[in-house]
Design a protein around this motif. Structure first.
Motif, short mmCIF file in Angstrom:
data_model
loop_
_atom_site.label_atom_id
_atom_site.label_comp_id
_atom_site.label_asym_id
_atom_site.label_seq_id
_atom_site.Cartn_x
_atom_site.Cartn_y
_atom_site.Cartn_z
N GLY A 140 52.59 62.21 37.59
CA GLY A 140 51.81 62.50 36.40
C GLY A 140 50.60 61.60 36.26
O GLY A 140 50.16 60.97 37.23
N LYS A 141 50.07 61.62 35.06
CA LYS A 141 48.89 60.82 34.76
C LYS A 141 49.11 60.07 33.46
O LYS A 141 49.73 60.60 32.53
N GLY A 142 48.58 58.89 33.42
CA GLY A 142 48.71 58.11 32.20
C GLY A 142 47.52 57.19 32.04
O GLY A 142 46.79 56.92 33.00
N THR A 143 47.32 56.75 30.83
CA THR A 143 46.27 55.77 30.53
C THR A 143 46.92 54.63 29.79
O THR A 143 47.50 54.82 28.72
N GLU A 144 46.84 53.45 30.37
CA GLU A 144 47.49 52.32 29.73
C GLU A 144 46.55 51.61 28.78
O GLU A 144 45.34 51.68 28.92
N SER A 145 47.13 50.91 27.82
CA SER A 145 46.34 49.95 27.04
C SER A 145 47.05 48.62 27.15
O SER A 145 48.27 48.53 27.04
N ARG A 171 47.36 34.94 25.22
CA ARG A 171 47.99 33.75 25.79
C ARG A 171 49.21 34.07 26.66
O ARG A 171 50.29 33.51 26.47
N GLY A 172 49.02 34.97 27.57
CA GLY A 172 50.08 35.27 28.53
C GLY A 172 51.14 36.23 28.02
O GLY A 172 52.06 36.58 28.75
N ASN A 173 51.03 36.64 26.75
CA ASN A 173 51.94 37.64 26.22
C ASN A 173 51.19 38.96 26.20
O ASN A 173 50.09 39.06 25.65
N PHE A 174 51.79 39.96 26.80
CA PHE A 174 51.10 41.24 26.96
C PHE A 174 51.72 42.30 26.06
O PHE A 174 52.94 42.46 26.03
N GLN A 175 50.85 42.99 25.35
CA GLN A 175 51.27 44.20 24.64
C GLN A 175 50.78 45.35 25.49
O GLN A 175 49.57 45.57 25.62
N ILE A 176 51.70 46.05 26.13
CA ILE A 176 51.32 47.09 27.08
C ILE A 176 51.85 48.43 26.59
O ILE A 176 53.04 48.57 26.34
N TYR A 211 49.11 34.82 34.17
CA TYR A 211 48.16 35.07 33.07
C TYR A 211 46.96 35.90 33.48
O TYR A 211 46.08 36.11 32.67
N LEU A 212 46.86 36.35 34.73
CA LEU A 212 45.60 37.01 35.12
C LEU A 212 45.27 38.13 34.14
O LEU A 212 46.00 39.13 34.05
N PRO A 213 44.20 37.98 33.38
CA PRO A 213 43.83 39.05 32.44
C PRO A 213 43.51 40.31 33.22
O PRO A 213 43.03 40.24 34.36
N THR A 214 43.78 41.44 32.62
CA THR A 214 43.62 42.70 33.35
C THR A 214 42.19 43.20 33.34
O THR A 214 41.89 44.22 33.95
N ASP A 215 41.32 42.49 32.67
CA ASP A 215 39.93 42.95 32.61
C ASP A 215 38.95 41.99 33.29
O ASP A 215 37.75 42.09 33.09
N VAL A 216 39.47 41.07 34.11
CA VAL A 216 38.53 40.21 34.85
C VAL A 216 37.93 40.99 36.01
O VAL A 216 38.53 41.94 36.51
N VAL A 217 36.77 40.54 36.42
CA VAL A 217 36.13 41.13 37.60
C VAL A 217 36.36 40.17 38.77
O VAL A 217 36.01 38.99 38.69
N LEU A 218 36.96 40.69 39.83
CA LEU A 218 37.36 39.84 40.95
C LEU A 218 36.43 40.02 42.15
O LEU A 218 35.79 41.06 42.31
N HIS A 219 36.43 39.01 42.99
CA HIS A 219 35.57 39.01 44.17
C HIS A 219 35.89 40.19 45.10
O HIS A 219 35.00 40.80 45.68
N ASN A 220 37.16 40.51 45.26
CA ASN A 220 37.52 41.59 46.19
C ASN A 220 37.35 42.98 45.57
O ASN A 220 37.72 43.99 46.16
N GLU A 221 36.85 43.02 44.34
CA GLU A 221 36.56 44.27 43.65
C GLU A 221 37.80 45.12 43.34
O GLU A 221 37.69 46.27 42.92
N SER A 241 41.09 46.17 41.16
CA SER A 241 41.39 46.18 39.73
C SER A 241 42.32 45.02 39.39
O SER A 241 43.35 44.82 40.03
N ALA A 242 41.95 44.27 38.37
CA ALA A 242 42.81 43.16 37.95
C ALA A 242 44.14 43.66 37.41
O ALA A 242 45.14 42.95 37.42
N MET A 243 44.16 44.90 36.95
CA MET A 243 45.40 45.52 36.49
C MET A 243 46.40 45.57 37.65
O MET A 243 47.60 45.43 37.44
N LYS A 244 45.90 45.77 38.85
CA LYS A 244 46.80 45.76 39.99
C LYS A 244 47.02 44.35 40.52
O LYS A 244 48.14 43.97 40.84
N GLU A 245 45.95 43.58 40.61
CA GLU A 245 46.08 42.22 41.17
C GLU A 245 47.00 41.34 40.33
O GLU A 245 47.56 40.36 40.80
N HIS A 246 47.14 41.71 39.06
CA HIS A 246 47.91 40.87 38.13
C HIS A 246 49.26 40.43 38.70
O HIS A 246 49.58 39.24 38.71
N ASN A 247 50.06 41.39 39.15
CA ASN A 247 51.39 41.06 39.64
C ASN A 247 51.36 40.29 40.96
O ASN A 247 52.32 39.59 41.30
#
Lengths: 679, 679
Positions: free
Chosen positions: A36-41, A46-51, A401-411, A413-419
């Protein structure tokens, strides 16, 4: 005996059997795949995520074709309209790998495995509330574990309302999309994306992921020992600890060279065996409303620790190692931030400016480990400022704590790099040490993790427990934490003796500290923490009785050195964790599968820490064997028993017939002789 | 000027425009319909529902064909594979009805309407936390509204932990799948199934329902007044109240005939205008840990109210009506339960035995209103035990507790009947009164509702507020409750003066009671409640000052009788609620659209109740007109002002030029003369 792996197909269905049980079964009526398809928010504070997720599409897949191949089988699926996904099952003797190939822009998948009400599942990284995960769903996302971690407790409610920080049963620094089933198989999803393993249904597990993962692996085994070995082989293993780690407790001390010196002398007078001093604030500190925090500019703070450059070697001479602290962030006030920013080593905002993260009244840049140059630079910081300075270990804090909206050197998505960040961070430490050739001398410990942390960090610690007796965030919680980490391939675990977080009126009582140290003597490593608010926490030198108590239990720990060392070796070589679930050695024992506040300390000791305030006895479950209570020498044979458990006599048993029996028999005497060195 | 309704089609898309704005727009890229399958889990504890959904399928629909017809248009949709749903749009001058015909076994639908960040939506039945619903989602399910209703408050946390009863912003006794948009249209979904209207997205509303509903109606209008008239025409209307209701306050008194007599005398001495006494416990009471509860066997309790059969007529002579209490349950200990059980009038368990509901330390049967004989029987109970006995009104309590697992006579799923229950219950009361020919004399008031309650209940009350100042569950919350009910076609609303629930350490302060009564004087009906724990609640006769205060404000209320009566008439005839949002008469005023703690009391008065403890002033928004402050006679002209608002002088204004100006000018004087009758 059933084949380890068997693939079964007909025109409209197929099944994968492990040890004779259907683990995957697809049919038109009961599809095993939904996409399926989804859109996360995602909201981080401070390291606590509301997902939250907004799923707009979820479609059960229909089998278009399935055929056996030499390697296994190939199947093609449609959404009822067109082909949307193919999968290849690669079969080996004891395992299958199911590789997905998605042909459309789907970003959500749900994979069902067959289950039963009786099945139990363990692992999932480090889980602090439920060792057996069957019955709940587990979002797998590295984060702060929460303060309280149970919406019914006042601690949690306050943490939620004041800091959005209460957390819940599944929040953990170290998640991993891997589990071990009591049906004797391992399941692993190859992804770093957000995942949620839902074990809440009786008849199926639903493994959900926010990408179409590369593959799912299923590995069968005959015994838990075999499965643990296969986990080690699959995910790598923690190396053995340096020999000096067994020389005694690592005392967490803050406040400068003189304070350390004074406290060491006091410890010595009381017969406390000290393997190291661990000074978080070796690089300076700051005070915030949360409590005492560190400077986060990773270099010796000469003002706070005058003469440390000499002292560190003096202490080492005496057999006391010096440990420090570092994390993957650099505070904006420090020279490292300046250097990193100039070199473009920090993660950025979308507008190209440096992304600074709020850590609670101070701000830091995020060293961008997707940039090889930044990684090299940070390794150099570790090598020059920590290793060359003489540190023999450190807490490699954070990573989750990697925020999901940072811009990374390897381009990416921080949403994926987070884990993936905890492992990247672990590897920076590991590689720096290896490059310095110090891998047999230096140890660092982490709380954050993900798949691969097994090879990236030699020692876990259980994160920041509150200084309380609550089951989900206190002394008790580090036991399932150690057990689940062990089932995930990290068999070396320890915790802050006394806990860490004293917020919302929680203050560390002497009794809690004593119960914690008496448990810690039966873990791979003993280490204290002063807590975030040291003045609100009873400390190891809080009174004479406590100093003696530490003397006694550190003496037991060092007395057990040959045994503990052998367990650590076993972990490295065979994947058998040092703290083991009872069922690892008692496979047929159903009760053993439900025990989460006891553990086997190696094959030959059973530890049932006292986890309740003012308890004088404890109910203990002993699997079928002859067990000797170390304090009374009384022998018990299997089943539930109630034992006396006053302070200083935690329920600890050894197995009659163990080759270490003599060592164990001396424990009570060692304790008597411990404490004051003039005893 | 744009056409009220316009249908636009081409090959792959269609749109419905209301007043020139696209409200529905379907295209391949942006489907307006999703259907799917889900399995709900429902856990009820004393009227508080924990409802979860497990959506296994959700599919955006693809347009297969669309054609204009004489009546409107017909469209057919597929899931990409086969035709699954058709819809017919029936167009009339100012409205469309979209009728669904689902060809597969789907049980979930999501319908998207176009929106914008600026749009505001109102109604949804009775909403206590958000009058403008844009920005949140609203599950529409009749239930207890919760104690605290805000997860950040200590009251809510305690209620959740102790009783699973904390609730949240959307919990309400009276939901309705209907809203009024600031884009000047009404949307209504024809369903009684669980629904969730999600207004949290900027650019669309998503109306979700747990069945494929019969239809959705969209009705355009030029003004709010026109929309309110159309709501009245569509959903029916509350009749005018009996004339005696305006004679004064309805004093909630418990404890028996003598207590009532004594309190009435005391009230009279202090000049309190009394229209009725409302004695919940006329049928007996019991004491539970929650507080004082009633007997729930609906007949005069002679022991508790000796001589009531005479007294009731004596009081009526004096102009004081007697009101009682009934609900749709019968306590297991009573004769009615016995009778109903014998006759098979109670809802059943799956095994055929009587279903008894836990109401908190006592148990009751559920009268099965899907059984015509049971309904007839219960009407007879009302006619014989209440009406013939002389009651002129009662609280028709509950209606929102129908458990979802009861077995009903009509064999319908209780999951569906649940939302219909309040209306069924209202109709039993209405029909009993009509059959007795007493519709001009008798009034009953309900808290529970759903679509149709407009014709099934002449008067709402706001349910059980806590006796606190918190915005989501106290004095303040009844203002948005009245306004949203008004936008849903129920323009006659009132509340328990002083609130009801004193749990978790909340006790009713004198100040709260006084602020509540000074607000209630400017509502259709004034009525007090002693609370669930009368001893923890300050009462109207708590001291002399309070008695005088009640004297003053009940005098204002009776003084305003001609005006209030005209407003009630206007509600019945034109659908204009008595308590009106400011924007109803000031359509172009943007600020007026965001005001939820003020109201117009008819066209000519503006009331801004003091809702904060120890407030001495209040910020008030006045729309463009000349407004006279009733206490100071000072005149203001539009915009935000700060007015002095000591106890006894709630910010109340009248509109310069009103035909009732003389009546309003006397309010301050009436208050001076009120209080003690010897004043």
């Amino acid at each position: 005996m059933a084949e380890a792996v068997k693939l079964v197909t007909d025109e409209n269905s197929f099944a994968i059997r492990l040890n004779g049980k259907e683990v995957i079964k697809h049919s038109t009526e009961n599809p095993f795949l939904y996409i399926g398809k989804g859109t996360e928010s995602v909201d981080m504070y401070r390291g606590n995520f509301q997902i939250d997720d907004y799923v707009t599409e979820r479609t059960p897949l229909k089998l278009v074709s399935v055929e056996k191949t030499e390697a296994g089988l190939d199947a093609s699926f449609s959404d009822g309209h067109e082909e949307v996904l193919t999968l290849q099952v690669l079969k080996k003797e004891d395992r299958v790998q199911i590789t997905f190939n998605c042909k459309r822009n789907h970003n959500r998948i749900w994979v069902r495995l067959q289950s039963s009400a009786e099945e139990k599942v363990y692992g999932g990284g480090e889980q602090l509330s439920y060792f057996n995960m069957k019955g709940q769903n587990f979002p797998l996302w590295t984060s702060e574990p929460g303060v309280g971690r149970n919406k019914n407790t006042y601690t949690t409610w306050q943490a939620d309302v004041k800091d959005k920080a209460g957390g819940d049963y599944y929040n953990t620094n170290y998640p991993q999309p891997t589990f071990v089933s009591s049906d004797k198989y391992i399941a692993h999803m190859n992804t770093i994306a957000y995942a949620d393993f839902d074990f809440s249904n009786d008849d199926f597990h639903e493994l959900h992921c926010w990408e179409i993962p590369e593959s799912i692996e299923l590995i069968a085994g005959d015994t838990y020992a075999e499965l643990l070995r296969k986990i080690k082989e699959r995910f790598g293993t923690q190396p053995e600890l340096p020999d000096w780690t067994y020389n005694g407790i690592w005392l967490g001390i803050q406040g400068g060279t003189d304070v350390v010196e004074r406290k060491l002398q006091k410890a010595e007078r009381h017969g406390i065996k000290v393997g190291g001093v661990w000074c978080q604030d070796w690089q300076g500190k700051r005070v915030t409303s949360f409590g005492k925090r560190l400077m986060w500019n990773w270099i010796w703070n000469e003002e706070m620790y005058p003469g440390l450059d000499k002292k560190i070697w003096e202490w080492k001479e005496k057999g006391i190692r010096f440990l420090g602290y570092i994390n993957p962030y650099v505070a904006v006030e420090g020279h490292l931030f300046k250097e990193a920013e100039e070199q473009n080593y920090l993660a950025k905002q979308k507008d190209g400016s440096t992304y600074v993260v709020d850590f609670g009244e101070f701000y830091c840049g995020v060293v961008d480990f997707t940039n090889p140059e930044a990684t090299e630079w940070y390794k150099t910081v570790i090598k020059e400022n920590l290793i060359d300075f003489g540190l023999d270990g450190w807490m490699a804090d954070f990573g989750e704590y990697l925020p999901t909206d940072v811009v990374l050197h390897n381009e990416a998505s921080a949403m994926k790099e987070h884990n993936a960040w905890p492992v990247r961070w672990g590897e920076v430490n590991r590689d720096a040490i290896h490059e310095a050739g110090k891998q047999d001398e230096i140890v660092y410990f982490m709380r954050a993790g993900y798949t691969g942390i097994q090879e990236a960090c030699p020692l876990l610690w259980g994160g920041d427990q509150s200084v309380i007796w609550e089951k989900d965030d206190g002394l008790a919680s580090v036991i399932p934490a150690a057990l689940s980490s062990g089932m995930s391939g990290c068999g070396l675990h320890h915790s802050d003796i006394g806990g860490y977080t004293s917020l919302h009126g929680n203050k560390r009582e002497k009794e809690l500290l004593l119960r914690w140290v008496e448990m810690a003597a039966f873990t791979p490593v003993m280490r204290t923490h002063e807590g975030n608010r040291p003045d609100d926490c009873f400390q190891f030198d809080g009174d004479e009785e406590t100093l003696d108590f530490f003397g006694a239990f550190t003496s037991i720990y060092t007395h057990l050195k040959p045994y503990i060392k052998s367990l650590v070796k076993e972990n490295t070589e065979a994947g058998l964790p040092v703290q083991r679930p009872l069922f690892v050695h008692y496979e047929e024992d159903e009760t053993a599968h439900d025990i989460q506040y006891q553990y086997l300390f190696g094959k030959d000791m059973l530890v049932a820490p006292v986890i309740d305030k003012e308890a004088e006895t404890r109910e203990v479950y002993l699997p079928e064997d002859n067990w000797v209570h170390v304090w009374s020498e009384k022998e018990f044979r299997g089943g539930w028993i109630t034992v006396s458990a006053p302070l200083g006599e935690p329920p600890v048993f050894y197995r009659r017939g163990s080759e270490h029996e003599e060592l164990f028999q001396q424990i009570a005497q060692v304790k008597m002789n411990g404490g004051r060195s003039d005893a």
